[in-house]
Design a protein around this motif. Structure first.
Motif, PDB file in Angstrom:
ATOM      1  N   GLU A 285       6.664  12.629  15.336  1.00  0.00           N
ATOM      2  CA  GLU A 285       6.239  14.007  15.095  1.00  0.00           C
ATOM      3  C   GLU A 285       6.572  14.453  13.676  1.00  0.00           C
ATOM      4  O   GLU A 285       5.796  15.178  13.033  1.00  0.00           O
ATOM      5  CB  GLU A 285       6.914  14.940  16.102  1.00  0.00           C
ATOM      6  CG  GLU A 285       6.415  14.779  17.529  1.00  0.00           C
ATOM      7  CD  GLU A 285       7.271  15.529  18.528  1.00  0.00           C
ATOM      8  OE1 GLU A 285       6.756  15.858  19.612  1.00  0.00           O
ATOM      9  OE2 GLU A 285       8.455  15.774  18.243  1.00  0.00           O
ATOM     10  N   THR A 286       7.712  14.002  13.182  1.00  0.00           N
ATOM     11  CA  THR A 286       8.118  14.366  11.829  1.00  0.00           C
ATOM     12  C   THR A 286       7.176  13.764  10.794  1.00  0.00           C
ATOM     13  O   THR A 286       6.804  14.430   9.813  1.00  0.00           O
ATOM     14  CB  THR A 286       9.562  13.909  11.560  1.00  0.00           C
ATOM     15  OG1 THR A 286      10.440  14.519  12.498  1.00  0.00           O
ATOM     16  CG2 THR A 286      10.008  14.291  10.151  1.00  0.00           C
ATOM     17  N   LYS A 287       6.785  12.510  10.984  1.00  0.00           N
ATOM     18  CA  LYS A 287       5.863  11.873  10.035  1.00  0.00           C
ATOM     19  C   LYS A 287       4.502  12.565  10.066  1.00  0.00           C
ATOM     20  O   LYS A 287       3.852  12.747   9.027  1.00  0.00           O
ATOM     21  CB  LYS A 287       5.723  10.389  10.353  1.00  0.00           C
ATOM     22  CG  LYS A 287       6.948   9.574   9.991  1.00  0.00           C
ATOM     23  CD  LYS A 287       6.726   8.077  10.175  1.00  0.00           C
ATOM     24  CE  LYS A 287       7.940   7.292   9.703  1.00  0.00           C
ATOM     25  NZ  LYS A 287       7.732   5.826   9.844  1.00  0.00           N
ATOM     26  N   GLU A 288       4.079  12.976  11.262  1.00  0.00           N
ATOM     27  CA  GLU A 288       2.814  13.700  11.370  1.00  0.00           C
ATOM     28  C   GLU A 288       2.907  15.029  10.615  1.00  0.00           C
ATOM     29  O   GLU A 288       1.976  15.418   9.899  1.00  0.00           O
ATOM     30  CB  GLU A 288       2.487  13.934  12.842  1.00  0.00           C
ATOM     31  CG  GLU A 288       1.166  14.652  13.077  1.00  0.00           C
ATOM     32  CD  GLU A 288       0.862  14.834  14.549  1.00  0.00           C
ATOM     33  OE1 GLU A 288      -0.056  15.610  14.868  1.00  0.00           O
ATOM     34  OE2 GLU A 288       1.558  14.203  15.382  1.00  0.00           O
ATOM     35  N   LEU A 293       2.161  18.634   5.759  1.00  0.00           N
ATOM     36  CA  LEU A 293       2.756  19.420   4.687  1.00  0.00           C
ATOM     37  C   LEU A 293       2.398  18.873   3.315  1.00  0.00           C
ATOM     38  O   LEU A 293       2.247  19.618   2.347  1.00  0.00           O
ATOM     39  CB  LEU A 293       4.284  19.452   4.839  1.00  0.00           C
ATOM     40  CG  LEU A 293       4.851  20.215   6.033  1.00  0.00           C
ATOM     41  CD1 LEU A 293       6.353  19.980   6.139  1.00  0.00           C
ATOM     42  CD2 LEU A 293       4.557  21.703   5.917  1.00  0.00           C
ATOM     43  N   ARG A 294       2.295  17.559   3.206  1.00  0.00           N
ATOM     44  CA  ARG A 294       2.056  16.910   1.925  1.00  0.00           C
ATOM     45  C   ARG A 294       0.630  16.386   1.811  1.00  0.00           C
ATOM     46  O   ARG A 294       0.353  15.509   1.017  1.00  0.00           O
ATOM     47  CB  ARG A 294       3.045  15.742   1.741  1.00  0.00           C
ATOM     48  CG  ARG A 294       4.511  16.174   1.714  1.00  0.00           C
ATOM     49  CD  ARG A 294       4.832  16.893   0.424  1.00  0.00           C
ATOM     50  NE  ARG A 294       6.229  17.270   0.350  1.00  0.00           N
ATOM     51  CZ  ARG A 294       6.689  18.494   0.612  1.00  0.00           C
ATOM     52  NH1 ARG A 294       5.837  19.436   0.982  1.00  0.00           N
ATOM     53  NH2 ARG A 294       7.962  18.775   0.526  1.00  0.00           N
ATOM     54  N   GLY A 295      -0.288  16.925   2.636  1.00  0.00           N
ATOM     55  CA  GLY A 295      -1.648  16.401   2.697  1.00  0.00           C
ATOM     56  C   GLY A 295      -2.352  16.364   1.360  1.00  0.00           C
ATOM     57  O   GLY A 295      -2.838  15.317   0.912  1.00  0.00           O
ATOM     58  N   GLU A 312       4.055   4.501   4.265  1.00  0.00           N
ATOM     59  CA  GLU A 312       4.661   5.461   5.177  1.00  0.00           C
ATOM     60  C   GLU A 312       5.962   5.987   4.583  1.00  0.00           C
ATOM     61  O   GLU A 312       6.737   5.232   3.984  1.00  0.00           O
ATOM     62  CB  GLU A 312       4.932   4.809   6.531  1.00  0.00           C
ATOM     63  CG  GLU A 312       3.710   4.674   7.411  1.00  0.00           C
ATOM     64  CD  GLU A 312       3.154   6.031   7.816  1.00  0.00           C
ATOM     65  OE1 GLU A 312       3.884   6.811   8.448  1.00  0.00           O
ATOM     66  OE2 GLU A 312       1.991   6.314   7.467  1.00  0.00           O
ATOM     67  N   PRO A 313       6.234   7.263   4.729  1.00  0.00           N
ATOM     68  CA  PRO A 313       7.434   7.834   4.114  1.00  0.00           C
ATOM     69  C   PRO A 313       8.702   7.420   4.860  1.00  0.00           C
ATOM     70  O   PRO A 313       8.688   7.183   6.064  1.00  0.00           O
ATOM     71  CB  PRO A 313       7.199   9.335   4.242  1.00  0.00           C
ATOM     72  CG  PRO A 313       6.362   9.468   5.486  1.00  0.00           C
ATOM     73  CD  PRO A 313       5.452   8.279   5.467  1.00  0.00           C
ATOM     74  N   TYR A 314       9.786   7.342   4.104  1.00  0.00           N
ATOM     75  CA  TYR A 314      11.112   7.218   4.715  1.00  0.00           C
ATOM     76  C   TYR A 314      11.625   8.641   4.913  1.00  0.00           C
ATOM     77  O   TYR A 314      11.980   9.319   3.952  1.00  0.00           O
ATOM     78  CB  TYR A 314      12.061   6.437   3.809  1.00  0.00           C
ATOM     79  CG  TYR A 314      11.784   4.957   3.745  1.00  0.00           C
ATOM     80  CD1 TYR A 314      12.189   4.116   4.780  1.00  0.00           C
ATOM     81  CD2 TYR A 314      11.126   4.396   2.652  1.00  0.00           C
ATOM     82  CE1 TYR A 314      11.952   2.747   4.728  1.00  0.00           C
ATOM     83  CE2 TYR A 314      10.878   3.042   2.587  1.00  0.00           C
ATOM     84  CZ  TYR A 314      11.292   2.214   3.623  1.00  0.00           C
ATOM     85  OH  TYR A 314      11.048   0.868   3.568  1.00  0.00           O
ATOM     86  N   ILE A 315      11.634   9.093   6.136  1.00  0.00           N
ATOM     87  CA  ILE A 315      12.070  10.457   6.413  1.00  0.00           C
ATOM     88  C   ILE A 315      12.738  10.514   7.776  1.00  0.00           C
ATOM     89  O   ILE A 315      12.264   9.899   8.736  1.00  0.00           O
ATOM     90  CB  ILE A 315      10.883  11.447   6.342  1.00  0.00           C
ATOM     91  CG1 ILE A 315      11.372  12.903   6.519  1.00  0.00           C
ATOM     92  CG2 ILE A 315       9.799  11.103   7.352  1.00  0.00           C
ATOM     93  CD1 ILE A 315      10.302  13.933   6.219  1.00  0.00           C
ATOM     94  N   GLY A 316      13.847  11.212   7.855  1.00  0.00           N
ATOM     95  CA  GLY A 316      14.552  11.347   9.119  1.00  0.00           C
ATOM     96  C   GLY A 316      13.876  12.350  10.028  1.00  0.00           C
ATOM     97  O   GLY A 316      13.185  13.257   9.560  1.00  0.00           O
TER      98      GLY A 316
END
Length: 514
Positions: A285-288, A293-295, A312-316
């Motif tokens: 859900e966070t990656k989506e 947000l960064r579209g 793909e981003p590295y994001i928690g």
């Protein structure tokens, strides 16, 4: 380039004169006392209908210290209107208080006086950067850190100047009403007087307002929580477990002021207007959300790379965050506009130095007290920290402007640009921070730094805006997650919390999937 979002908001603030109460029998029994004129600068109502105010009392000369002869200012035991947080402010923010500040408070419920408690005097390192509009507004005052003492209706304070070679005996009572310098000889070769206590010292007594009804249990086992409870062995929730069972709190009912609407709308991409909590998300859900947000930004990067899809981003996983509406911020206290920096390239970890004598259920009150102290007493545009974390690991939105946005804070003098400031509520010089609080910091930084492509376990370069470690313009290589003391010569965030930053970096990188 910094971006400023201004809103046309009319602010009204009711001010009232607070008349000090006559000392009670308990106060009189504690020692010689009297009353002091108290000015209540703000007696207003928060958005959630919770009253709050600040009493400001001038400090007066007391008898010199019997042992050292040190200059001493303060107030004898005094009955006052209810308060829960204290601090000392003075006129010039560039002047330091060279001495010791101690207070004791009378509990409102029992009438019992506490012992003497130290107030952190070295607080100038928590501030807006030099030459910024916030720093040069003309409203900023010098100040100690605030101290949480709990619900109280009586206070006594003493401020003792440092004693040492060259110091002279104190002025007698009846000299200048606040502040002093150590007088030295004026003969040939005499040195300039060294200021010991700054002029214009006032005791600030902050009433954060009543606690809102609790939304959840204070602890997992449902047991009553004591203020000094340490949840050191708990590791907190796993953010990868997702948002099941973590619904968004119902928006506050009633008409929202223009200021409250603006603060809430800054989080509109994440939650509905008026939401009191931003729920946790799963990694997927966070990656989506990240792509949403960064579209536009991502589309531009893809076009610049010849149509190659971005990695793909590295994001928690996004952790749950209590909004300003959730902790009861009175939005009329802050300045109307939001100020942003370019990005969040690093996170500075702090302790609030407000003491550990609070329960997790009281954390919103502590934050409201800090907010009122930062704005009303110290003259800042808003609370200084971007985020706060309580001893149970709960995360709170700090300075207004949107939790996903690069909001410019006032937390690390010289390094506020392109960074975020996270304060753990408490004092951790000699006390270990609870493991759940450390976990909360790791979860928050894994998400927020991930939004800006930063690796929590890496190092980065920051440019100093000026401070006591690095001159203005100096490029400094620091950890992406640093302690306040890495950017400024200070004890913050306390030795025990600082020692946990290695664990925080590793955990945050793990949450990002690195």
């Amino acid at each position: 380039m910094r971006r400023t979002l201004a809103s046309s908001i009319g602010v009204t603030c009711a001010a009232a004169l607070a008349l000090p109460l006559a000392p009670s029998a308990a106060a009189a029994a504690a020692g010689p006392g009297g009353t002091a004129p108290a000015v209540t600068r703000a007696a207003v109502t928060t958005e959630s209908g919770i009253p709050g105010s600040t009493q400001s009392l001038p400090l007066r000369p007391l008898d010199p210290d019997r042992v050292t002869g040190a200059v001493t200012f303060g107030l004898a035991p005094l009955s006052v209107r209810p308060f829960s947080l204290v601090g000392v402010v003075w006129d010039d923010p560039a002047t330091e208080l060279h001495g010791q500040v101690q207070v004791r408070a009378r509990a409102a419920g029992t009438g019992v006086w506490s012992g003497w408690q130290d107030v952190e005097t070295h607080n100038a390192d928590h501030a807006a950067d030099p030459e910024t509009a916030e720093r040069t507004s003309g409203r900023v005052r010098g100040a100690t850190a605030p101290l949480w003492v709990g619900a109280s209706d009586g206070v006594e304070i003493r401020v003792r100047a440092e004693s040492g070679p060259g110091s002279e005996p104190e002025p007698k009572a009846g000299s200048e009403s606040a502040g002093s310098t150590a007088e030295q000889g004026t003969g040939k070769g005499a040195e300039e007087p060294t200021p010991l206590l700054p002029p214009g010292m006032r005791l600030e007594l902050v009433d954060p307002g009543e606690d809102a009804p609790p939304r959840d249990a204070p602890s997992e086992d449902g047991a009553a929580e004591s203020p000094d409870q340490n949840t050191d062995e708990s590791t907190g929730p796993d953010p990868a477990e997702g948002s099941a069972g973590t619904p968004v709190d119902a928006p506050r009912t009633g008409v929202m002021s223009a200021e409250a609407t603006a603060a809430s709308a800054a989080n509109a991409p994440l939650v509905p207007l008026g939401a009191t909590e931003i729920p946790a998300l799963t990694r997927a859900e966070t990656k989506e959300e990240y792509h949403a947000l960064r579209g536009a930004e991502a589309a531009g990067q893809e076009a610049n790379s010849g149509g190659q899809p971005q990695a793909e981003p590295y994001i928690g996983p996004r952790p749950g965050i209590v909004t300003r509406g959730g902790w009861g911020a009175d939005e009329s206290l802050r300045e109307k506009s939001f100020v942003y920096t370019d990005k969040v390239g690093a996170a500075f970890v702090h302790h609030s130095a407000t003491g550990n004598n609070y329960t997790c259920a009281q954390a919103p009150s502590v934050i409201r007290g800090i907010y009122r102290y930062h704005t009303g007493s110290m003259g800042w545009r808003d609370i200084g920290y971007n985020f706060l974390v309580d001893k149970c690991g709960k995360i709170y939105e700090g300075r207004a402007g949107g939790v996903a946005n690069p909001v410019l804070g006032a937390h690390t003098l010289g390094f506020n640009s392109n960074t975020m400031g996270v304060a753990v509520l408490g004092t951790f010089d000699s006390t270990n921070p609870p493991a759940v609080a450390v976990t909360g910091v790791a979860q928050l930084t894994a998400w927020k730094l991930g939004l800006h492509g930063m690796d929590p376990s890496a190092k980065t370069y920051l440019t100093s805006g000026g401070g006591n470690l690095y001159e203005k313009g100096t490029k400094v290589r620091l950890n992406v997650i640093s302690g306040h003391r890495d950017g400024f010569n200070t004890l913050c965030p306390g030795g025990k919390l600082y020692d946990k930053l290695g664990t925080t970096r590793s955990a945050a990188a793990g949450y990002q999937g690195r």
